[in-house]
Design an enzyme around this catalytic site. Structure first.
Site, mmCIF file in Angstrom:
data_model
loop_
_atom_site.group_PDB
_atom_site.id
_atom_site.type_symbol
_atom_site.label_atom_id
_atom_site.label_comp_id
_atom_site.label_asym_id
_atom_site.label_seq_id
_atom_site.Cartn_x
_atom_site.Cartn_y
_atom_site.Cartn_z
ATOM 1 C CB ALA B 129 -0.931 -0.007 1.200
ATOM 2 N N PRO B 131 3.155 4.402 -0.809
ATOM 3 C CG PRO B 131 3.527 6.409 -1.977
ATOM 4 C CD PRO B 131 3.586 4.910 -2.131
ATOM 5 C CG ASP B 152 4.669 -1.147 2.135
ATOM 6 O OD1 ASP B 152 4.146 -0.872 1.040
ATOM 7 O OD2 ASP B 152 5.893 -1.373 2.261
ATOM 8 C CG ASP B 204 0.544 -0.417 -7.279
ATOM 9 O OD1 ASP B 204 0.663 -0.580 -8.497
ATOM 10 O OD2 ASP B 204 0.998 0.577 -6.674
ATOM 11 C CB CYS B 257 4.768 2.077 -12.324
ATOM 12 S SG CYS B 257 6.043 1.797 -11.106
#
Lengths: 172, 330
Positions: B129, B131, B152, B204, B257
């Site tokens: 998670a 930042p 995290d 993510d 990303c």
């Protein structure tokens, strides 16, 4: 375990508040600020801090999570239990309900966000002195917003804006 | 397409990309590779997401007129591009930011949050998670109702996550610090004991960040194929744990990303090969030019379902690069 570690552990402990304690806090919030708590679980953690969790789960379900996971934080810091001081963000989230507040002018708003104690007008003092803590409505010129609570100490409004939310130099 | 033009563009980059990196990109992009690297030289537009937990979008637009904000998506009015040139630090140190009215977030990063399609009363696990850009975005979509477990593994990153959660005013989130795999392994027992269902999972995952070269050209210097292999192995483990432990019907959004197929399509293909899952098209703003997931890479053939995965190339929308796949466990 060292003294410092023990202290740290105590501070980090997350305790789910009992129904009775939650009721007591809810009543105080209504009395002081006119706020009605939403459906939530309240937990205590850190120095007298009460956190609000609006996750739609019950206390027992939260206890399961606290038991099974390495939980670092629960919900949002809402109110200081000792003084019943609403947190900076709580005043914003509950803004539609807040009844006890004083309005700062632009100059006072600037000082408030610089972390300074504020000289109040007679009218402002009159309102603030009615309460232990009073919510502050700030004037930023093109908009107004609630920004935490203050308390009259030596005829000035003591500042409780968290350091990370202060501005060294306000543009407005 | 002239190789001279490509050399000219490459020479303008702060760090020279490795030959292998260029060759791989050329294979993916073919003629568009010059456009890609030209885009790397352009300044990335600043985008922000209005925090609807604290302010209405129209009110925010009016207050932030000084930055000339422009709405980019009809279906997601919170996303704004800042058109005015501003001083370094001006946005982050502004009173509007201190009040939690917005979150500085790249458009491509917002897409993962949009793909989750969070609704009030969902029960969501955000495995990696920090930042907190997507956690806070999901919380806003949920209107602070329903549960988010934001996890995290690193202390320093959790501190930033906590600070963002507080500033945005998220009150429906529990922050945990553990390995993502361990957290996912606990889900079945938690569901049983708590009598709830974790209906959405956001993965993510940590990645090589090829999509973020525009904001950090140092990625070019750091890039190496071994790092990609190492990360791909971790990503597969995380997705494996998510699919193994999620209950039937749970939606899993996998995002990175980065642009490398090993960390994207190959990971999704692993899920398709080993689990009973369906790859569905995420609902994303129609204004974007989106590319489908690729179906072939280095002698490997991927499922035709991969067309439901989404690649966002930086030069197509003047953003960073991103990959999103939405899986439903059957």
């Amino acid at each position: 375990m060292s003294k410092q570690n023990k202290k740290q552990t105590r501070q980090n402990q997350i305790v789910v508040l009992s129904r009775a304690k939650k009721k007591q806090i809810a009543e105080q919030l209504k009395q002081y600020y006119g706020i009605i708590l939403p459906d939530c679980v309240l937990v205590a953690s850190g120095k007298q801090k009460i956190w609000i969790l609006t996750a739609g789960i019950k206390s027992w379900q939260l206890r399961v999570l606290l038991n099974k996971l390495n939980v670092q934080a629960v919900g949002l810091y809402f109110v200081n239990q000792n003084e019943m001081r609403l947190s900076f963000d709580a005043t914003q989230l509950m803004k539609s309900q807040i009844k006890n507040y004083i309005e700062l002018n632009k100059q006072q708003t600037k000082q408030w966000f610089e972390g300074l104690a504020i000289e109040l007008s007679e009218q402002q003092q009159k309102i603030a002195k009615k309460h232990n803590f009073v919510v502050v409505l700030c004037d930023f010129g093109n908009f107004k917003e609630y920004a935490g609570c203050g308390k009259i100490i030596n005829n000035k409004l003591a500042n409780f804006v968290p350091k990370e939310r202060r501005m060294l130099k306000m543009q407005k | 397409m002239s190789s001279n033009k490509l050399s000219e563009v490459l020479s303008k980059l702060k760090y020279k990309p490795k030959q292998e990196f260029i060759a791989r990109l050329q294979e993916l992009l073919q003629d568009e590779i010059v456009d890609f690297f030209e885009c790397m030289l352009k300044q990335l537009p600043t985008s922000i997401r209005v925090n609807t937990l604290k302010i209405d979008v129209n009110e925010a637009l009016s207050i932030m007129q000084k930055w000339q904000p422009k709405q980019v998506f009809n279906s997601y009015p919170e996303a704004l591009i800042i058109q005015k040139q501003y001083q370094p630090g001006e946005l982050g140190n502004s009173i509007e930011h201190k009040l939690g009215y917005f979150y500085i977030q790249e458009i491509s990063s917002m897409l993962a949050g949009i793909a989750v399609d969070a609704k009030p009363y969902d029960v969501i696990v955000d495995v990696c998670a920090a930042p907190g850009s997507k956690t806070t975005q999901i919380a806003a979509a949920m209107q602070n109702k329903g549960l988010i477990i934001a996890n995290d593994v690193r202390n320093d990153r959790i501190k930033i996550l906590l600070s963002n959660i507080e500033r945005i005013g998220v009150s429906n989130c529990i922050v945990t610090k553990m390995s993502g795999i361990k957290l996912l392994e606990k889900l079945p027992k938690l569901e049983k004991t708590m009598q709830i269902k974790f209906n959405k999972i956001l993965l993510d995952v940590p990645c090589s960040g090829e999509g973020t070269i525009r904001s950090n050209q140092y990625i070019l210097q750091m890039w190496n194929i071994n790092m990609i292999k190492r990360l791909a192995a971790l990503q597969k483990k995380l997705l494996h744990a998510a699919l193994l432990n999620a209950s039937s019907g749970t939606e899993i959004v996998y995002s990175t990303c980065t642009l490398t197929p090993e960390e994207n399509e190959e990971v999704i293909q692993y899920a398709l090969d080993n689990f009973d899952v369906k790859l569905v098209k995420p609902k994303l703003p129609s204004e974007l030019k989106l590319s489908s997931g690729i179906t072939e890479w280095k002698n490997k053939v991927f499922s035709s379902e991969m067309r439901n995965a989404v690649r966002l190339w930086p030069h197509h929308n003047n953003t960073e690069g991103f990959f999103i796949a939405k899986l439903v466990k059957l």
